[in-house]
Design a protein around this motif. Sequence first.
Motif, PDB file in Angstrom:
ATOM      1  N   ARG A  29      42.192  59.438  27.275  1.00 24.75           N
ATOM      2  CA  ARG A  29      41.390  60.373  28.050  1.00 24.75           C
ATOM      3  C   ARG A  29      39.898  60.101  27.892  1.00 24.75           C
ATOM      4  O   ARG A  29      39.061  60.856  28.389  1.00 24.75           O
ATOM      5  CB  ARG A  29      41.681  61.818  27.581  1.00 24.75           C
ATOM      6  CG  ARG A  29      43.094  62.291  27.882  1.00 24.75           C
ATOM      7  CD  ARG A  29      43.294  63.723  27.415  1.00 24.75           C
ATOM      8  NE  ARG A  29      43.101  63.863  25.976  1.00 24.75           N
ATOM      9  CZ  ARG A  29      44.052  63.663  25.076  1.00 24.75           C
ATOM     10  NH1 ARG A  29      45.281  63.310  25.453  1.00 24.75           N
ATOM     11  NH2 ARG A  29      43.793  63.812  23.789  1.00 24.75           N
ATOM     12  N   LEU A  30      39.519  59.037  27.163  1.00 23.31           N
ATOM     13  CA  LEU A  30      38.112  58.704  26.956  1.00 23.31           C
ATOM     14  C   LEU A  30      37.509  58.183  28.260  1.00 23.31           C
ATOM     15  O   LEU A  30      38.076  57.305  28.907  1.00 23.31           O
ATOM     16  CB  LEU A  30      37.985  57.640  25.854  1.00 23.31           C
ATOM     17  CG  LEU A  30      36.555  57.278  25.421  1.00 23.31           C
ATOM     18  CD1 LEU A  30      35.852  58.497  24.858  1.00 23.31           C
ATOM     19  CD2 LEU A  30      36.582  56.155  24.397  1.00 23.31           C
ATOM     20  N   SER A  31      36.372  58.739  28.637  1.00 21.97           N
ATOM     21  CA  SER A  31      35.733  58.359  29.903  1.00 21.97           C
ATOM     22  C   SER A  31      34.243  58.158  29.693  1.00 21.97           C
ATOM     23  O   SER A  31      33.668  58.573  28.681  1.00 21.97           O
ATOM     24  CB  SER A  31      35.962  59.451  30.958  1.00 21.97           C
ATOM     25  OG  SER A  31      35.341  60.663  30.553  1.00 21.97           O
ATOM     26  N   ALA A  32      33.626  57.536  30.700  1.00 21.81           N
ATOM     27  CA  ALA A  32      32.182  57.308  30.635  1.00 21.81           C
ATOM     28  C   ALA A  32      31.428  58.631  30.675  1.00 21.81           C
ATOM     29  O   ALA A  32      30.373  58.782  30.048  1.00 21.81           O
ATOM     30  CB  ALA A  32      31.753  56.420  31.800  1.00 21.81           C
ATOM     31  N   LEU A  33      31.973  59.624  31.394  1.00 21.54           N
ATOM     32  CA  LEU A  33      31.325  60.934  31.453  1.00 21.54           C
ATOM     33  C   LEU A  33      31.290  61.586  30.077  1.00 21.54           C
ATOM     34  O   LEU A  33      30.280  62.189  29.685  1.00 21.54           O
ATOM     35  CB  LEU A  33      32.074  61.833  32.445  1.00 21.54           C
ATOM     36  CG  LEU A  33      31.534  63.264  32.577  1.00 21.54           C
ATOM     37  CD1 LEU A  33      30.081  63.244  33.047  1.00 21.54           C
ATOM     38  CD2 LEU A  33      32.411  64.064  33.519  1.00 21.54           C
ATOM     39  N   MET A  34      32.377  61.437  29.337  1.00 19.94           N
ATOM     40  CA  MET A  34      32.434  62.018  27.994  1.00 19.94           C
ATOM     41  C   MET A  34      31.398  61.361  27.082  1.00 19.94           C
ATOM     42  O   MET A  34      30.709  62.040  26.306  1.00 19.94           O
ATOM     43  CB  MET A  34      33.840  61.859  27.426  1.00 19.94           C
ATOM     44  CG  MET A  34      34.050  62.561  26.088  1.00 19.94           C
ATOM     45  SD  MET A  34      35.773  62.498  25.564  1.00 19.94           S
ATOM     46  CE  MET A  34      36.544  63.481  26.858  1.00 19.94           C
ATOM     47  N   LEU A  35      31.275  60.037  27.168  1.00 14.32           N
ATOM     48  CA  LEU A  35      30.259  59.332  26.371  1.00 14.32           C
ATOM     49  C   LEU A  35      28.851  59.770  26.766  1.00 14.32           C
ATOM     50  O   LEU A  35      27.972  59.935  25.913  1.00 14.32           O
ATOM     51  CB  LEU A  35      30.418  57.828  26.548  1.00 14.32           C
ATOM     52  CG  LEU A  35      31.702  57.202  25.984  1.00 14.32           C
ATOM     53  CD1 LEU A  35      31.778  55.726  26.345  1.00 14.32           C
ATOM     54  CD2 LEU A  35      31.747  57.370  24.464  1.00 14.32           C
ATOM     55  N   GLY A  36      28.646  59.974  28.053  1.00 12.30           N
ATOM     56  CA  GLY A  36      27.340  60.421  28.523  1.00 12.30           C
ATOM     57  C   GLY A  36      26.999  61.819  28.028  1.00 12.30           C
ATOM     58  O   GLY A  36      25.854  62.092  27.627  1.00 12.30           O
ATOM     59  N   ILE A  37      27.992  62.713  28.039  1.00  8.74           N
ATOM     60  CA  ILE A  37      27.749  64.085  27.568  1.00  8.74           C
ATOM     61  C   ILE A  37      27.428  64.091  26.076  1.00  8.74           C
ATOM     62  O   ILE A  37      26.523  64.806  25.615  1.00  8.74           O
ATOM     63  CB  ILE A  37      28.977  64.976  27.869  1.00  8.74           C
ATOM     64  CG1 ILE A  37      29.131  65.155  29.381  1.00  8.74           C
ATOM     65  CG2 ILE A  37      28.826  66.334  27.201  1.00  8.74           C
ATOM     66  CD1 ILE A  37      30.367  65.941  29.765  1.00  8.74           C
ATOM     67  N   TYR A  38      28.161  63.273  25.292  1.00  4.30           N
ATOM     68  CA  TYR A  38      27.867  63.214  23.852  1.00  4.30           C
ATOM     69  C   TYR A  38      26.486  62.613  23.583  1.00  4.30           C
ATOM     70  O   TYR A  38      25.784  63.026  22.654  1.00  4.30           O
ATOM     71  CB  TYR A  38      28.938  62.411  23.130  1.00  4.30           C
ATOM     72  CG  TYR A  38      29.825  63.269  22.259  1.00  4.30           C
ATOM     73  CD1 TYR A  38      29.271  64.114  21.301  1.00  4.30           C
ATOM     74  CD2 TYR A  38      31.199  63.253  22.391  1.00  4.30           C
ATOM     75  CE1 TYR A  38      30.068  64.918  20.508  1.00  4.30           C
ATOM     76  CE2 TYR A  38      32.017  64.057  21.601  1.00  4.30           C
ATOM     77  CZ  TYR A  38      31.439  64.890  20.664  1.00  4.30           C
ATOM     78  OH  TYR A  38      32.230  65.696  19.884  1.00  4.30           O
ATOM     79  N   SER A  39      26.089  61.635  24.392  1.00  5.01           N
ATOM     80  CA  SER A  39      24.742  61.066  24.231  1.00  5.01           C
ATOM     81  C   SER A  39      23.686  62.127  24.498  1.00  5.01           C
ATOM     82  O   SER A  39      22.686  62.232  23.767  1.00  5.01           O
ATOM     83  CB  SER A  39      24.562  59.888  25.188  1.00  5.01           C
ATOM     84  OG  SER A  39      25.500  58.868  24.923  1.00  5.01           O
ATOM     85  N   LEU A  40      23.892  62.924  25.553  1.00  3.42           N
ATOM     86  CA  LEU A  40      22.962  64.005  25.851  1.00  3.42           C
ATOM     87  C   LEU A  40      22.967  65.049  24.739  1.00  3.42           C
ATOM     88  O   LEU A  40      21.919  65.622  24.395  1.00  3.42           O
ATOM     89  CB  LEU A  40      23.339  64.647  27.193  1.00  3.42           C
ATOM     90  CG  LEU A  40      22.432  65.782  27.690  1.00  3.42           C
ATOM     91  CD1 LEU A  40      21.004  65.286  27.857  1.00  3.42           C
ATOM     92  CD2 LEU A  40      22.968  66.356  29.003  1.00  3.42           C
ATOM     93  N   PHE A  41      24.141  65.285  24.149  1.00  5.01           N
ATOM     94  CA  PHE A  41      24.281  66.236  23.043  1.00  5.01           C
ATOM     95  C   PHE A  41      23.365  65.841  21.872  1.00  5.01           C
ATOM     96  O   PHE A  41      22.616  66.665  21.342  1.00  5.01           O
ATOM     97  CB  PHE A  41      25.746  66.277  22.606  1.00  5.01           C
ATOM     98  CG  PHE A  41      26.007  67.071  21.359  1.00  5.01           C
ATOM     99  CD1 PHE A  41      26.203  68.438  21.422  1.00  5.01           C
ATOM    100  CD2 PHE A  41      26.071  66.447  20.116  1.00  5.01           C
ATOM    101  CE1 PHE A  41      26.448  69.176  20.262  1.00  5.01           C
ATOM    102  CE2 PHE A  41      26.321  67.174  18.969  1.00  5.01           C
ATOM    103  CZ  PHE A  41      26.510  68.544  19.047  1.00  5.01           C
ATOM    104  N   PHE A  42      23.419  64.571  21.490  1.00  4.68           N
ATOM    105  CA  PHE A  42      22.595  64.127  20.356  1.00  4.68           C
ATOM    106  C   PHE A  42      21.124  64.043  20.735  1.00  4.68           C
ATOM    107  O   PHE A  42      20.246  64.233  19.884  1.00  4.68           O
ATOM    108  CB  PHE A  42      23.094  62.790  19.831  1.00  4.68           C
ATOM    109  CG  PHE A  42      24.320  62.893  18.979  1.00  4.68           C
ATOM    110  CD1 PHE A  42      24.244  63.416  17.700  1.00  4.68           C
ATOM    111  CD2 PHE A  42      25.557  62.515  19.464  1.00  4.68           C
ATOM    112  CE1 PHE A  42      25.365  63.534  16.907  1.00  4.68           C
ATOM    113  CE2 PHE A  42      26.700  62.630  18.683  1.00  4.68           C
ATOM    114  CZ  PHE A  42      26.602  63.144  17.397  1.00  4.68           C
ATOM    115  N   LEU A  43      20.832  63.763  21.996  1.00  2.70           N
ATOM    116  CA  LEU A  43      19.437  63.746  22.434  1.00  2.70           C
ATOM    117  C   LEU A  43      18.816  65.138  22.292  1.00  2.70           C
ATOM    118  O   LEU A  43      17.695  65.276  21.804  1.00  2.70           O
ATOM    119  CB  LEU A  43      19.362  63.273  23.888  1.00  2.70           C
ATOM    120  CG  LEU A  43      17.957  63.196  24.499  1.00  2.70           C
ATOM    121  CD1 LEU A  43      17.111  62.169  23.758  1.00  2.70           C
ATOM    122  CD2 LEU A  43      18.025  62.847  25.987  1.00  2.70           C
TER     123      LEU A  43
END
Length: 372
Positions: A29-43
Amino acid sequence: MSLRRFWYSFLPLLIFAALALFYEYQGNRLSALMLGIYSLFFLVYFFIPLVKQPLIMYMVMSFLIVGLGWQNGAVLNPYFMLNGFFLVINSIIDLSLKSFRIYFFFQLGLAMLSFYLHNQFHIAWILLAIAISYPVLKWNEIQIEKAEQQEMYEKLVSEYRKLKRQTHESERAARLEERTKIARNIHDSVGHKLTALLMRLQVLMMQERRPEYEELKQLASDSLEETRHAVKTLQAEETEGISSVLQLIRKLEAESHIHLDFTLKQGVLSAHLTNDQNIALYRVLQESLTNAMRHAYSREIRVVLALNAAEDLAFTVKNRVHEDKPWEWGFGLKNMKKRVEELDGQLHVYQNDNEFVVAGTLPLREENMDAL
């Protein structure tokens, strides 16, 4: 936020994020959107120390975590919930009492909503939320009180130090004013009278050439010169701190014909020493030079003065010795150690690698600030 606390809070979030992504990867279920949301989370997380309202940043991060859960569909990722719970723990120190209560119940509502949307809502979750509410809120209250007490303590310490500096400057100004007054009185009374005496003797010598007049004139002239020197000394400002010690040591260096390799670290020259500390430091260096003259291999001594981590004066005196042989605590070393320890300092004497070392510290905290 201190560097240590940053890593204490950042590393768990990073670990939970890695576990959450691995959990999604195992379920395909890993997707590019999920990676993007986590990147925004840490930002957003990195911007928390830079904003005046960290509550908003924490709410945005909570929304991102819930968004990850909603985007995931019907499967509830437990590590998303751990991320959310750790945000609550991390915000205990960052948020004020009112802001934390708002965020706590906001996060609690989002968690219950996530359980409901994933068909995992149960009365047990409500009971668990009620059970943890009081200790978490109380913890935040305790942390806020500690932070306020620490801030008040630092303000009081700052004011105390400022008052001590003002008192010291006032006392110093009073001493200088008194010295100037004494110097003026000496100049106006003794100096003028000696000058008048010299003129009278000069007239007598012109009238009658007698040897005793010449001797009296020389005596009066010497007295006047000494008076002028005393007046200049009284009018000069007092030399304090390390500078006064350095003047004495340089004089001792010239008299003993030993070369001193002085190293003064940053901040040492501005350190304020009491009279007792001045004397103790001078005696330590004097005794070290005396030992070096008796037992040194060379005529060079290394002296290092620095401020250590506790803002105390640290001194080290090293000199070469003929051979590495046992040594004893003589009267001079014992007296030196006693003098330093009476001022709450420490002194260590040892020998290694053909070097004799005298090292120690003297506390520079005004009026034993650490005793507050």
